[in-house]
Write an enzyme that holds these catalytic residues in place. Structure first.
Site, PDB file in Angstrom:
ATOM      1  N   LYS A  38      42.535  53.744  51.410  1.00  0.00           N
ATOM      2  CA  LYS A  38      41.218  53.411  50.863  1.00  0.00           C
ATOM      3  C   LYS A  38      40.685  52.126  51.504  1.00  0.00           C
ATOM      4  O   LYS A  38      41.460  51.392  52.138  1.00  0.00           O
ATOM      5  CB  LYS A  38      41.331  53.264  49.347  1.00  0.00           C
ATOM      6  CG  LYS A  38      42.321  52.209  48.912  1.00  0.00           C
ATOM      7  CD  LYS A  38      42.759  52.422  47.466  1.00  0.00           C
ATOM      8  CE  LYS A  38      43.543  51.221  46.978  1.00  0.00           C
ATOM      9  NZ  LYS A  38      44.261  51.517  45.736  1.00  0.00           N
ATOM     10  N   ARG A 130      42.964  52.051  33.136  1.00  0.00           N
ATOM     11  CA  ARG A 130      41.977  52.037  34.200  1.00  0.00           C
ATOM     12  C   ARG A 130      41.512  53.484  34.347  1.00  0.00           C
ATOM     13  O   ARG A 130      40.663  53.925  33.611  1.00  0.00           O
ATOM     14  CB  ARG A 130      42.575  51.456  35.494  1.00  0.00           C
ATOM     15  CG  ARG A 130      41.519  51.073  36.499  1.00  0.00           C
ATOM     16  CD  ARG A 130      42.071  50.390  37.733  1.00  0.00           C
ATOM     17  NE  ARG A 130      42.975  51.230  38.513  1.00  0.00           N
ATOM     18  CZ  ARG A 130      43.475  50.886  39.694  1.00  0.00           C
ATOM     19  NH1 ARG A 130      43.165  49.717  40.227  1.00  0.00           N
ATOM     20  NH2 ARG A 130      44.271  51.698  40.351  1.00  0.00           N
ATOM     21  N   TYR A 245      29.832  20.150  58.247  1.00  0.00           N
ATOM     22  CA  TYR A 245      29.034  19.918  57.038  1.00  0.00           C
ATOM     23  C   TYR A 245      29.752  18.960  56.105  1.00  0.00           C
ATOM     24  O   TYR A 245      30.975  19.074  55.910  1.00  0.00           O
ATOM     25  CB  TYR A 245      28.813  21.238  56.297  1.00  0.00           C
ATOM     26  CG  TYR A 245      27.804  22.147  56.945  1.00  0.00           C
ATOM     27  CD1 TYR A 245      26.478  21.746  57.101  1.00  0.00           C
ATOM     28  CD2 TYR A 245      28.170  23.410  57.372  1.00  0.00           C
ATOM     29  CE1 TYR A 245      25.543  22.601  57.678  1.00  0.00           C
ATOM     30  CE2 TYR A 245      27.254  24.271  57.951  1.00  0.00           C
ATOM     31  CZ  TYR A 245      25.934  23.859  58.097  1.00  0.00           C
ATOM     32  OH  TYR A 245      25.028  24.692  58.665  1.00  0.00           O
ATOM     33  N   MET A 291      29.650  29.176  58.120  1.00  0.00           N
ATOM     34  CA  MET A 291      29.462  30.628  58.001  1.00  0.00           C
ATOM     35  C   MET A 291      30.097  31.373  59.175  1.00  0.00           C
ATOM     36  O   MET A 291      30.726  32.427  58.999  1.00  0.00           O
ATOM     37  CB  MET A 291      27.969  30.948  57.927  1.00  0.00           C
ATOM     38  CG  MET A 291      27.677  32.420  57.649  1.00  0.00           C
ATOM     39  SD  MET A 291      25.923  32.792  57.650  1.00  0.00           S
ATOM     40  CE  MET A 291      25.374  31.912  56.190  1.00  0.00           C
TER      41      MET A 291
HETATM   42  C1  LIG Z   1      45.592  51.414  45.866  1.00  0.00           C
HETATM   43  C2  LIG Z   1      46.479  52.379  45.203  1.00  0.00           C
HETATM   44  C3  LIG Z   1      47.791  52.549  45.640  1.00  0.00           C
HETATM   45  C4  LIG Z   1      48.427  51.641  46.676  1.00  0.00           C
HETATM   46  O1  LIG Z   1      48.700  50.392  46.047  1.00  0.00           O
HETATM   47  P1  LIG Z   1      49.378  49.174  46.815  1.00  0.00           P
HETATM   48  O2  LIG Z   1      49.592  48.166  45.739  1.00  0.00           O
HETATM   49  O3  LIG Z   1      48.399  48.715  47.829  1.00  0.00           O
HETATM   50  O4  LIG Z   1      50.639  49.658  47.409  1.00  0.00           O
HETATM   51  C5  LIG Z   1      48.537  53.557  45.073  1.00  0.00           C
HETATM   52  N1  LIG Z   1      48.024  54.345  44.082  1.00  0.00           N
HETATM   53  C6  LIG Z   1      46.763  54.175  43.603  1.00  0.00           C
HETATM   54  C7  LIG Z   1      46.271  55.054  42.527  1.00  0.00           C
HETATM   55  C8  LIG Z   1      45.958  53.181  44.140  1.00  0.00           C
HETATM   56  O5  LIG Z   1      44.724  53.011  43.658  1.00  0.00           O
END
Ligand SMILES: *Cc1c(COP(=O)(O)O)cnc(C)c1O
Length: 344
Positions: A38, A130, A245, A291
């Site tokens: 992701k 969640r 800055y 920046m």
């Molecule tokens: C992001 C995610 C993972 C991977 O988690 P890490 O802590 O990055 O290893 C696994 N399962 C779900 C459902 C996630 O959202």
């Protein structure tokens, strides 16, 4: 139009990525080891990550949304993809023609998908509150008739010693055999290092990309992401002069400095001013992070020139400790002004 290379790049170590996956696969025991890709592979570039890990033998990949799934393009023949946020009404045209499976999280998503008869995964909430269905909804028969590949849950505290880990694992494994799911999966990077949590499939993300999810991984997980910036200008500061800055740094003696093409708009945040460095600690940051620019003191190597590349120190656990950011934020915050160059 011809573009010059960016003056800012991530040097990405494909061998380290694959070695990290192999170690995690080994630690997963008999379970298959997947990969969370992701957020564009935690900022590295999901297509490149999927290609490399597929060659290494990884079969199961996880994206957050259907846009991310589509951005992966045609997957390697061996790869399977799950979409963690499930399926909205507006996703259905894409989702029903995609080889990817939704991870169904809610009763509405289940109802939406059931009529397609297509395979899916299902997320069960075992205490994180969640995403996911409750254990009670499973008992009520909500999943009956669904073609479930993998039943999943997710740890809230796998990176800590918490009684919640055991509670979640027991609540989840109690569902074994209660659905038609072929596989059970609860472990992320940290979770697969917990005893008995690998089940049939693990889903590491962070650790693939060099993050240390639990102390047990130290010495086994290698850095993958190496930011590098080009020197835009170098200059000599006379004793008593200030840089940047707020004029927060005053040279106490004549000092050679280099101005690098990286700043907070690239995810190299202002908090790095206090502890940041380049060249394996040889070149400390001086003054504030702008920046698009930072200054480093290069007295240790005054031969550096305008146009030379400098390695920005980016050890994830150390940088997280010093900055107060998580290792996840340190990876995903690196912006799109970096060219991403794979070394292997
Ligand atoms: C992001 C995610 C993972 C991977 O988690 P890490 O802590 O990055 O290893 C696994 N399962 C779900 C459902 C996630 O959202």
């Amino acid at each position: 139009m011809v573009f010059a290379p960016s003056p800012l790049r991530l040097s990405l170590d494909g061998d380290a990525l694959v070695a990290n996956w192999r170690w995690l696969a080994d630690r997963s025991g008999a379970a298959a080891c997947g990969a969370a890709v992701k957020a564009d592979g935690y900022g590295l570039g999901a297509r490149e990550v999927v290609a490399r890990l597929s060659v290494a033998g990884c079969r199961d990949f996880f994206a957050a949304t259907w846009a991310e799934a589509a951005a992966l393009g045609v997957l390697p023949a061996s790869a399977r993809l799950s979409v963690l946020h499930g399926v909205r009404k507006e996703d259905m045209p894409l989702a029903t023609t995609s080889p990817a499976r939704p991870v169904l999280n809610t009763a509405e998503q289940v109802a939406r998908w059931r009529s397609t008869g297509l395979p899916c995964d299902v997320m069960i909430d075992t205490g994180m509150n969640r995403l996911g269905l409750s254990v009670a909804q499973v008992a009520d028969g909500l999943l009956d008739g669904l073609a479930i590949d993998t039943l999943m849950s997710h740890f809230a505290c796998a990176d800590e010693e918490s009684p919640m880990n055991d509670r979640q694992l027991r609540a989840f494994t109690a569902l074994t055999g209660q659905t038609r799911a072929k596989r059970m999966s609860i472990a992320n990077s940290a979770g697969l290092l917990l005893k008995g949590a690998s089940l049939d499939l693990t889903r590491p993300g962070l650790a693939l990309y060099g993050g240390i999810a639990r102390p047990e991984a130290t010495g086994h997980i290698a850095q993958v992401v190496f930011p590098q910036a080009q020197i835009v200008q170098r200059r000599r500061m006379s004793s008593g002069e200030t840089v940047g800055y707020g004029a927060t740094f005053t040279a106490l003696r004549d000092t050679e400095i280099a101005i690098l093409n990286i700043g907070y708009a690239d995810g190299y945040l202002r908090s790095f001013a206090k502890f940041g460095s380049a060249g394996q600690g040889r070149f400390p940051l001086v003054g504030r992070v702008s920046m698009d620019l930072v200054a480093i003191a290069i007295d240790a190597e005054p031969s550096l020139h305008e146009g030379d590349w400098v390695d920005i120190d980016y050890d994830l656990p150390l940088a997280a400790l010093a900055s107060g950011l998580s290792q996840y934020e340190l990876l995903t915050g690196l912006g799109d002004r970096f060219d991403r160059i794979w070394r292997h």
